[in-house]
Design an enzyme around this catalytic site. Structure first.
Site, short mmCIF file in Angstrom:
data_model
loop_
_atom_site.label_atom_id
_atom_site.label_comp_id
_atom_site.label_asym_id
_atom_site.label_seq_id
_atom_site.Cartn_x
_atom_site.Cartn_y
_atom_site.Cartn_z
N GLU A 149 0.88 -1.20 0.00
CA GLU A 149 0.00 0.00 0.00
C GLU A 149 0.90 1.23 0.00
O GLU A 149 1.83 1.33 0.80
CB GLU A 149 -0.87 -0.05 1.26
CG GLU A 149 -1.54 1.27 1.63
CD GLU A 149 -2.50 1.82 0.59
OE1 GLU A 149 -3.39 1.08 0.15
OE2 GLU A 149 -2.30 2.99 0.20
N ASP A 208 -5.93 -4.19 -6.01
CA ASP A 208 -7.07 -3.51 -5.37
C ASP A 208 -6.77 -2.02 -5.37
O ASP A 208 -6.52 -1.40 -4.33
CB ASP A 208 -7.23 -4.06 -3.94
CG ASP A 208 -8.38 -3.41 -3.22
OD1 ASP A 208 -8.46 -3.56 -1.97
OD2 ASP A 208 -9.18 -2.72 -3.87
N PRO A 260 -2.27 8.37 -7.49
CA PRO A 260 -1.25 7.33 -7.32
C PRO A 260 -1.63 6.02 -8.01
O PRO A 260 -0.78 5.22 -8.35
CB PRO A 260 -1.17 7.15 -5.80
CG PRO A 260 -2.42 7.72 -5.24
CD PRO A 260 -2.84 8.80 -6.19
N ASP A 305 5.16 2.00 -3.45
CA ASP A 305 4.40 2.14 -4.70
C ASP A 305 4.35 0.76 -5.35
O ASP A 305 5.40 0.14 -5.58
CB ASP A 305 5.12 3.15 -5.60
CG ASP A 305 4.35 3.40 -6.89
OD1 ASP A 305 4.56 4.47 -7.48
OD2 ASP A 305 3.55 2.53 -7.29
N GLU A 341 -9.40 4.49 -8.39
CA GLU A 341 -9.64 4.88 -9.78
C GLU A 341 -8.30 5.22 -10.46
O GLU A 341 -7.36 5.63 -9.79
CB GLU A 341 -10.54 6.12 -9.82
CG GLU A 341 -12.01 5.83 -9.63
CD GLU A 341 -12.34 5.27 -8.22
OE1 GLU A 341 -11.47 5.27 -7.34
OE2 GLU A 341 -13.47 4.82 -8.04
N1 SAM Z 1 -10.57 -1.83 -1.29
C1 SAM Z 1 -11.34 -0.65 -1.58
C2 SAM Z 1 -12.77 -1.05 -1.69
O1 SAM Z 1 -13.34 -1.51 -0.73
O2 SAM Z 1 -13.33 -0.93 -2.75
C3 SAM Z 1 -10.93 0.07 -2.84
C4 SAM Z 1 -9.64 0.45 -3.15
S1 SAM Z 1 -8.39 0.67 -1.98
C5 SAM Z 1 -8.93 1.85 -0.87
C6 SAM Z 1 -7.24 1.51 -3.02
C7 SAM Z 1 -5.90 1.68 -2.36
O3 SAM Z 1 -4.87 1.69 -3.34
C8 SAM Z 1 -5.77 2.98 -1.58
O4 SAM Z 1 -5.53 2.70 -0.23
C9 SAM Z 1 -4.57 3.69 -2.24
O5 SAM Z 1 -3.78 4.43 -1.32
C10 SAM Z 1 -3.82 2.52 -2.84
N2 SAM Z 1 -2.93 2.88 -3.96
C11 SAM Z 1 -3.15 3.79 -4.94
N3 SAM Z 1 -2.10 3.83 -5.78
C12 SAM Z 1 -1.20 2.91 -5.32
C13 SAM Z 1 0.08 2.49 -5.78
N4 SAM Z 1 0.65 3.03 -6.86
N5 SAM Z 1 0.72 1.51 -5.08
C14 SAM Z 1 0.15 0.96 -3.97
N6 SAM Z 1 -1.07 1.33 -3.47
C15 SAM Z 1 -1.72 2.30 -4.16
#
Ligand code: SAM
Length: 279
Positions: free
Chosen positions: A113, A162, A169, A144, A165
């Protein structure tokens, strides 16, 4: 004397799915709000959905309906793999995908994450997800996902993307480069499952992603499932492998799920448009 109710400084959050339609949520209380290094993180309370996590104003997970998404992202791949032991989750800092993975007898679940503040907020406010983040089979890495996939030499039986959008990031997690790196991280018989957006609002973006995925993986199968608080109320996912197909399932899902079951596993891959499997 009546306890003064703290009126939130925002009374509702509107998520515009297009310029002319969307969802709105009346805010009964703001539990957490922080502009992290990567995104605006908000955890609010709403009478219909309970606690809701927003990232940059977009619904990520709600107490009421998160299981639709997490069960659909995770269990089809488990049903298609003979015996996964090592699992990777990219994103998913709220812990929901990890919770579903840990229902299976895996040995190690690595969660990568990018934003530690999401993990902290989940541990504090999402008691239905947070315990998974403390499971002794879970390994949390703050990084990342695209960097991790490119730099690590570890390999996995199942990978779950997971992401949020494809903005901010998460945008790098919807590129051919990312999937080319991920493919190198798969053990023989490995499977990747990713969330890939709304088939109703994001068809063009899904088509673009589907095209480059078909150049990388032999088996590329889109599937869908309901998520009430996501744009359009239906969400799509993609199942990727070079050796394993999603149907017929090798084994049934674990007991205790709220939505996914063997009939849903069969039906969710039956889409109108024909799905190619390269011969
Ligand atoms: N699990 C969620 C749900 O119930 O639908 C949806 C998505 S989850 C919150 C998306 C996560 O991806 C976020 O915590 C965000 O910080 C993380 N994220 C975004 N870009 C990323 C990257 N490049 N590498 C790792 N994590 C990333």
């Amino acid at each position: 004397m009546r306890k003064k109710r703290i009126k939130p400084d925002i009374t509702e959050i509107r998520e515009y799915q297009t310029k002319t339609s969307g969802l709105f949520f009346v805010v009964d209380g703001i539990l957490f709000r922080k502009q992290s290094e990567f995104q605006l993180i908000e955890v609010v309370e709403n009478r219909d959905y309970g606690k809701i996590l927003f990232l940059d104003g977009l619904v990520q997970t709600t107490e009421r309906d998160e299981y639709f998404y997490h069960e659909m992202l995770v269990h089809p791949a488990f049903g298609a793999h003979p015996g996964p032991k090592d699992v990777l989750i990219i994103g998913g800092g709220d812990g929901g995908t990890l919770r579903e993975v840990l229902r299976h007898p895996v040995e190690r679940a690595v969660l990568v994450e990018i934003d530690p503040d999401v993990i902290e907020a989940a541990k504090k406010y999402f008691e239905w997800l947070g315990p998974a983040l403390d499971d002794n089979r879970a390994e949390l890495i703050v990084a990342d996902g695209i960097r991790f996939a490119a730099d690590t030499d570890r390999t996995f039986d199942l990978v779950f993307v997971d992401s949020s959008e494809p903005i901010g990031p998460s945008s790098v997690l919807h590129t051919p480069e990312f999937y080319l790196s991920l493919r190198e991280r798969l053990n023989p018989d490995g499977i990747i499952s990713s969330q890939i957006g709304s088939p109703f609002f994001h068809a063009a973006a899904i088509d673009r992603e589907h095209r480059f995925l078909r150049d990388i993986f032999r088996i590329v199968r889109l599937y869908t499932g309901p998520v009430p608080t996501y744009p359009g109320g239906t969400w799509s996912y993609v199942f990727l492998s070079d050796t394993r197909a999603p149907l017929p399932a090798l084994h049934p899902p674990p007991a205790g799920l709220k939505y996914f079951n063997p009939a849903v596993h069969e039906a969710c891959f039956r889409l109108n448009d024909t799905e190619e499997v390269k011969s």
